[in-house]
Write a protein that holds these residues in place. Structure first.
Motif, PDB file in Angstrom:
ATOM      1  N   VAL A 255       7.161  -8.416 -15.242  1.00 28.22           N
ATOM      2  CA  VAL A 255       6.343  -7.233 -14.962  1.00 28.22           C
ATOM      3  C   VAL A 255       4.969  -7.726 -14.511  1.00 28.22           C
ATOM      4  CG1 VAL A 255       5.285  -5.156 -15.903  1.00 28.22           C
ATOM      5  CG2 VAL A 255       7.571  -5.844 -16.660  1.00 28.22           C
ATOM      6  N   THR A 257       1.198  -6.493 -12.541  1.00 30.86           N
ATOM      7  CA  THR A 257       0.322  -5.429 -12.056  1.00 30.86           C
ATOM      8  C   THR A 257      -0.948  -6.050 -11.493  1.00 30.86           C
ATOM      9  OG1 THR A 257       1.154  -3.893 -13.746  1.00 30.86           O
ATOM     10  CG2 THR A 257      -0.906  -3.315 -12.639  1.00 30.86           C
ATOM     11  N   ASN A 276      15.802  -7.073 -12.144  1.00 33.31           N
ATOM     12  CA  ASN A 276      15.223  -6.187 -13.166  1.00 33.31           C
ATOM     13  C   ASN A 276      13.714  -6.395 -13.320  1.00 33.31           C
ATOM     14  OD1 ASN A 276      17.795  -4.966 -14.131  1.00 33.31           O
ATOM     15  ND2 ASN A 276      18.218  -7.078 -14.736  1.00 33.31           N
ATOM     16  N   GLN A 278       9.538  -5.560 -12.157  1.00 35.44           N
ATOM     17  CA  GLN A 278       8.656  -4.448 -11.796  1.00 35.44           C
ATOM     18  C   GLN A 278       7.346  -5.031 -11.285  1.00 35.44           C
ATOM     19  OE1 GLN A 278       8.264  -0.733 -14.218  1.00 35.44           O
ATOM     20  NE2 GLN A 278       6.156  -1.389 -14.444  1.00 35.44           N
ATOM     21  N   LYS A 280       3.676  -3.925  -9.353  1.00 38.29           N
ATOM     22  CA  LYS A 280       2.785  -2.839  -8.929  1.00 38.29           C
ATOM     23  C   LYS A 280       1.510  -3.440  -8.350  1.00 38.29           C
ATOM     24  CE  LYS A 280       2.350  -0.471 -12.757  1.00 38.29           C
ATOM     25  NZ  LYS A 280       2.002   0.681 -13.637  1.00 38.29           N
ATOM     26  N   GLY A 299      15.239  -4.247  -8.607  1.00 41.37           N
ATOM     27  CA  GLY A 299      13.836  -4.268  -8.990  1.00 41.37           C
ATOM     28  C   GLY A 299      13.062  -3.123  -8.375  1.00 41.37           C
ATOM     29  N   ASN A 300      11.870  -2.849  -8.931  1.00 41.27           N
ATOM     30  CA  ASN A 300      10.977  -1.808  -8.439  1.00 41.27           C
ATOM     31  C   ASN A 300       9.688  -2.429  -7.928  1.00 41.27           C
ATOM     32  OD1 ASN A 300      12.858   0.059  -9.335  1.00 41.27           O
ATOM     33  ND2 ASN A 300      11.774   0.526 -11.224  1.00 41.27           N
ATOM     34  N   TYR A 302       6.014  -1.133  -6.215  1.00 45.06           N
ATOM     35  CA  TYR A 302       5.188   0.035  -5.925  1.00 45.06           C
ATOM     36  C   TYR A 302       3.831  -0.419  -5.419  1.00 45.06           C
ATOM     37  CZ  TYR A 302       2.595   4.394  -6.630  1.00 45.06           C
ATOM     38  OH  TYR A 302       1.819   5.512  -6.451  1.00 45.06           O
ATOM     39  N   GLN A 321      17.002  -2.805  -4.287  1.00 45.31           N
ATOM     40  CA  GLN A 321      15.567  -2.769  -4.531  1.00 45.31           C
ATOM     41  C   GLN A 321      15.030  -1.371  -4.229  1.00 45.31           C
ATOM     42  OE1 GLN A 321      13.236  -5.687  -2.496  1.00 45.31           O
ATOM     43  NE2 GLN A 321      14.021  -7.405  -3.675  1.00 45.31           N
ATOM     44  N   HIS A 322      14.081  -0.938  -5.044  1.00 43.10           N
ATOM     45  CA  HIS A 322      13.401   0.329  -4.823  1.00 43.10           C
ATOM     46  C   HIS A 322      11.947   0.025  -4.475  1.00 43.10           C
ATOM     47  CE1 HIS A 322      16.463   2.579  -7.602  1.00 43.10           C
ATOM     48  NE2 HIS A 322      17.019   1.977  -6.567  1.00 43.10           N
ATOM     49  N   PHE A 486      11.617   5.988  -7.618  1.00 44.16           N
ATOM     50  CA  PHE A 486      11.335   5.770  -9.025  1.00 44.16           C
ATOM     51  C   PHE A 486       9.925   6.250  -9.283  1.00 44.16           C
ATOM     52  CE2 PHE A 486      10.201   2.051  -6.664  1.00 44.16           C
ATOM     53  CZ  PHE A 486       8.993   1.643  -7.187  1.00 44.16           C
ATOM     54  N   GLN A 488       6.208   5.923 -10.597  1.00 43.46           N
ATOM     55  CA  GLN A 488       5.216   4.908 -10.924  1.00 43.46           C
ATOM     56  C   GLN A 488       3.820   5.508 -10.814  1.00 43.46           C
ATOM     57  OE1 GLN A 488       5.532   1.646 -11.914  1.00 43.46           O
ATOM     58  NE2 GLN A 488       7.702   2.039 -12.098  1.00 43.46           N
TER      59      GLN A 488
END
Length: 490
Positions: A255, A257, A276, A278, A280, A299-300, A302, A321-322, A486, A488
């Motif tokens: 994860v 950010t 899996n 994330q 951002k 995975g995400n 954003y 993937q999103h 998704f 976010q």
């Protein structure tokens, strides 16, 4: 010059303390033994200018000192006030901790590459797990905490290694870095710094369940992170103008950010592999840019930008993937060189206000879903190249005047086409234009335009294709606008 050497060779808990006042001081520490000493604590306090905790080989043999600790639960604390350096630190063991506090504001003689001299430096630091002699599990919980206040601070070549195969908060490495001032990193002259820049900030974490927290406040700061492992957590916050972040991630369930507040900032993010995850990225200000290249699966990603003339460039080659991009402001752009994953990828773009553009090169694969929404303004453009493959779905919505949508679906290569693709377009307002070319069989296109002086040009090549075009001021059938793939937020 004063040279202090402290050596300890015992497995018992030992404390070493040294204090220097003045200039050109150097401290050397070695707490090492064949049995790997444990529970050691070292405190180094230096005030003045050009003091060194550790070594600086560039200054000659007289500056060949080092800070060394082998074993578990060792601690080094360095407090420096002035124009200082911490260099060549090695902690081999588990539950080790390094605290560096550098304060004072040395006025830089020059900010150009030829005359650049860092104010505070933390250089060539390594924390490495090892087999324990005290019953502590191997690979456990090393801690790095760095505070720098002033201008032209540098944290370079810092490495943390964790050999644990299990993912646990009790076995994680932690890195916390705070820099307050200008030209930290140091990014002098341009953004981003060139590949040969000698003072680029760099932190490497190798292992699982690690935490990284970086905070830079000021202008022209830069930071580079390499994270290799699983279940790592990364938070990076840069405040000011002309800052630069570069990150490389590899592993599962990570994860990350990244947030930048200010103008003319830049994020370069590379996702080498993993699942899996994330990721951002947020930028608040004008003339900022995000450059993303990603592989991996499930995975995400954003990206959000608030302000004018911001840009996102991306290239993705993952599976399932999103990816979602949101831009608020005028003159923003999204440029996607390619979405080249084999299947089941979702891509979503939302742009608000005027003169925004979306450009997409090639989309490969099947069962992909793309959605583009441009609302509340005029002179917006969506221009996509080829959507290759079968069973893909594309949705376009534009609200305003003088907007343009143009592209092709179903063209794979010479003599090859995609089938069963669906494209749905809605343009609400006046003077809007759609150009669409559909290749292959059993493809569907629907165009809805509400307003005056709109234009549609649809070309279909193949069998069993259908096109439905509706124009006029009458209410249109409901158009799919949908939510992002998704949820976010920052």
């Amino acid at each position: 010059m004063k040279n202090i050497l402290i050596m300890s060779c015992s497995v018992l808990a030992l404390t070493a303390a040294t204090a220097h006042a003045g200039n050109f001081n150097q401290s050397e520490l070695q707490q090492i033994s064949p049995l790997s000493g444990s529970g050691n604590n070292a405190v180094i306090s230096q005030s003045g200018d050009l003091n060194i905790a550790g070594s600086d080989g560039a200054l000659g043999a007289n500056y060949s000192g080092k800070l060394r600790q082998n074993g578990d639960m060792n601690d080094i604390n360095v407090d420096q006030d002035g124009h200082e350096m911490v260099r060549d630190v090695r902690q081999v063991g588990n539950f080790s901790k390094l605290d560096v506090n550098q304060t004072g504001n040395y006025a830089p003689a020059s900010t150009t590459p030829s005359g650049f001299v860092p104010n505070h430096r933390v250089w060539n630091v390594k924390q490495k797990s090892a087999a324990s002699s005290t019953g502590v599990a191997s690979g456990d919980a090393n801690d790095l905490d760095i505070d720098q206040i002033g201008e032209q601070n540098v944290v370079a070549s810092v490495y943390q290694n964790n050999t644990m195969t299990a993912h646990s908060s009790a076995t994680k490495n932690v890195a916390v870095i705070r820099q307050d001032g200008k030209w930290n990193g140091a990014n002098r002259g341009s953004v981003p710094p060139g590949p040969a820049a000698p003072h680029g900030a760099r932190l490497v974490q190798d292992g699982h369940s690690n935490d990284t927290n970086v905070n830079q406040a000021g202008e022209r700061n830069n930071f580079r992170l390499v994270s290799k492992g699983n279940s790592n957590i990364i938070d990076l916050d840069q405040t000011g103008n002309e800052n630069y972040t570069r990150s490389t991630l590899k592993g599962d369930a990570n994860v990350a950010t990244y947030i930048q507040s200010g103008d003319s900032n830049d994020i370069l993010s590379t996702l080498n592999s993993g699942s899996n995850f994330q990721l951002k990225m947020g930028q608040w200000g004008n003339s900022n840019s995000v450059d993303f290249a990603g592989a991996g699966s499930n995975g995400n990603i954003y990206m959000e930008q608030r302000g004018a003339t911001n840009s996102v460039t991306a290239n993705s080659s993952g599976v399932d993937q999103h990816i979602a991009i949101k831009q608020e402001g005028d003159g923003n752009s999204v440029d996607i060189a390619g979405l080249n994953g084999p299947a089941i990828n979702k891509f979503y773009v939302l742009q608000d206000t005027n003169d925004n553009t979306v450009t997409v090169g090639t989309v490969d694969g099947s069962y992909n879903r793309l959605e583009f929404i441009q609302t509340g303004a005029h002179n917006n453009t969506v221009d996509w190249g080829d959507v290759n493959g079968s069973n893909n779905k594309l949705f376009f919505t534009q609200d305003g005047e003088g907007n343009l949508i143009e592209g092709r679906v179903g063209k794979i290569s010479a003599g090859k086409t995609g089938n069963s693709n669906r494209m749905q377009i809605s343009q609400l307002g006046n003077l809007n234009t759609t150009y669409a070319n559909v290749d292959g069989n059993n493809n569907t296109i629907q165009v809805q335009q509400g307003g005056d002086s709109n234009m549609v040009d649809v070309s279909q090549n193949g069998n069993g294709n259908s096109a439905n075009v509706m124009q006029g001021a009458a209410p249109l059938p409901a158009i799919h606008t949908g939510a992002a793939p998704f949820s976010q937020s920052f």
